[in-house]
Write a protein that holds these residues in place. Structure first.
Motif, short mmCIF file in Angstrom:
data_model
loop_
_atom_site.label_atom_id
_atom_site.label_comp_id
_atom_site.label_asym_id
_atom_site.label_seq_id
_atom_site.Cartn_x
_atom_site.Cartn_y
_atom_site.Cartn_z
N GLN A 24 0.83 -1.20 0.00
CA GLN A 24 0.00 0.00 0.00
C GLN A 24 0.86 1.25 0.00
O GLN A 24 2.05 1.22 0.30
CB GLN A 24 -0.93 0.01 1.21
N THR A 25 0.23 2.34 -0.39
CA THR A 25 0.86 3.65 -0.41
C THR A 25 0.08 4.58 0.50
O THR A 25 -1.16 4.54 0.54
CB THR A 25 0.87 4.20 -1.85
N TRP A 26 0.81 5.42 1.23
CA TRP A 26 0.18 6.43 2.07
C TRP A 26 0.29 7.77 1.35
O TRP A 26 1.37 8.20 0.98
CB TRP A 26 0.88 6.50 3.43
N VAL A 27 -0.86 8.41 1.14
CA VAL A 27 -0.93 9.70 0.47
C VAL A 27 -1.15 10.77 1.53
O VAL A 27 -2.18 10.77 2.21
CB VAL A 27 -2.07 9.74 -0.57
N LEU A 28 -0.19 11.67 1.67
CA LEU A 28 -0.26 12.73 2.67
C LEU A 28 -0.47 14.07 1.98
O LEU A 28 0.19 14.37 0.98
CB LEU A 28 1.04 12.79 3.49
#
Length: 282
Positions: free
Chosen positions: A56-60
């Protein structure tokens, strides 16, 4: 969208793949047999012995910019490790529903392993091209040097080198976000600290593969290149997280994705889970 807000920073989880990645003890050999029942069903399948996890990728969204933390496995990769070979998912379409790739400002690669840098690039007419052409890619210099010439570096790092900033001791992204060296898993592994208002979080990459490692921080993954240093880093980072009430956000946890921790003698205890929606057990 699977989103929480800490202070002035919005965090969205975009999942590439969720399910069983292989035997739990292949990834984390120190987990006892039988594994603790509290790992079921979000992190362990006792019927198969499998580790339930997510790429997964965390989008901030912070200070007017969009930052990605790790980019997953990527499509159509040739990999020595069969776990990450030949994936073909709709991840880019799901990510694009959250942010246009051309609007990403910063990409953080916590380390240069196949499941953290894959979507740095995508195939354009048979060539690997930057997926996020307007972003600055942040990679620790030690990992860049260590992985040069490998298949992962060749298709996921080398094609974006014109956009890469190599850092060493630390790197501040903005008033809310700062990178810190956290070696052990790889020579250039990093954590990203979030401080905004009274809220705190730390994105720890592969410092943790299983929640069991919170309760037994001397338990390494198979893939930690320097086992002693990985243990020392885990103790240090979890200690600060417990002291400062930082939400701990690993790269691969399923379930609610992130944990709150507290001191428990020489180890740590999980005291709560993040407010992200629970990924259904595979």
């Amino acid at each position: 969208m699977d989103t929480i807000t800490l202070g002035e920073v919005e965090i969205t989880r975009v999942v590439e793949r969720h399910g069983e990645f292989g035997p739990l003890r292949t990834f984390v050999p120190g987990v006892p047999d039988p594994a603790p029942s509290w790992l079921v069903p979000d992190h362990h399948d006792p019927a198969t012995g499998g580790m339930i996890a997510a790429a997964q990728t965390w989008v901030l969204r912070s200070a007017g910019r969009t930052i990605l933390v790790d980019t997953g496995v990527g499509n159509d990769r040739v990999r020595t490790n069969p776990v990450f070979a030949g994936w073909h998912t709709d991840f880019l379409e799901r990510l694009s529903a959250v942010v246009d790739p051309s609007d990403v400002n910063v990409v953080v690669n916590t380390h240069v392993h196949a499941d953290h840098v894959g979507w740095n690039t995508h195939d354009v007419d048979g060539e690997w091209a930057p997926t996020f052409p307007n972003a600055t890619y942040l990679i620790h210099r030690a990992d860049h040097e260590h992985f040069k010439g490998t298949e992962v570096h060749d298709d996921s790092v080398a094609p974006v080198m014109d956009l890469v900033t190599l850092w060493e001791n630390g790197f501040r992204i903005d008033d809310n976000l700062e990178l810190e060296a956290a070696p052990g898993h790889t020579p250039g592994s990093a954590v990203l600290r979030l401080r905004s208002g009274s809220d705190r979080a730390v994105f720890v990459g592969d410092m943790l593969h299983s929640p069991y490692q919170v309760t037994d921080p001397l338990c390494n993954s198979t893939f930690c290149l320097d086992q002693n240093q990985a243990q020392a880093t885990r103790l240090r980072v979890l200690g600060r997280a417990a002291d400062e009430r930082e939400l701990v956000v690993p790269a691969h946890f399923g379930g609610h994705g992130a944990v709150e921790v507290a001191h428990d003698g020489s180890n740590f205890a999980i005291t709560g889970w993040a407010a992200f929606a629970q990924l259904s057990a595979a």
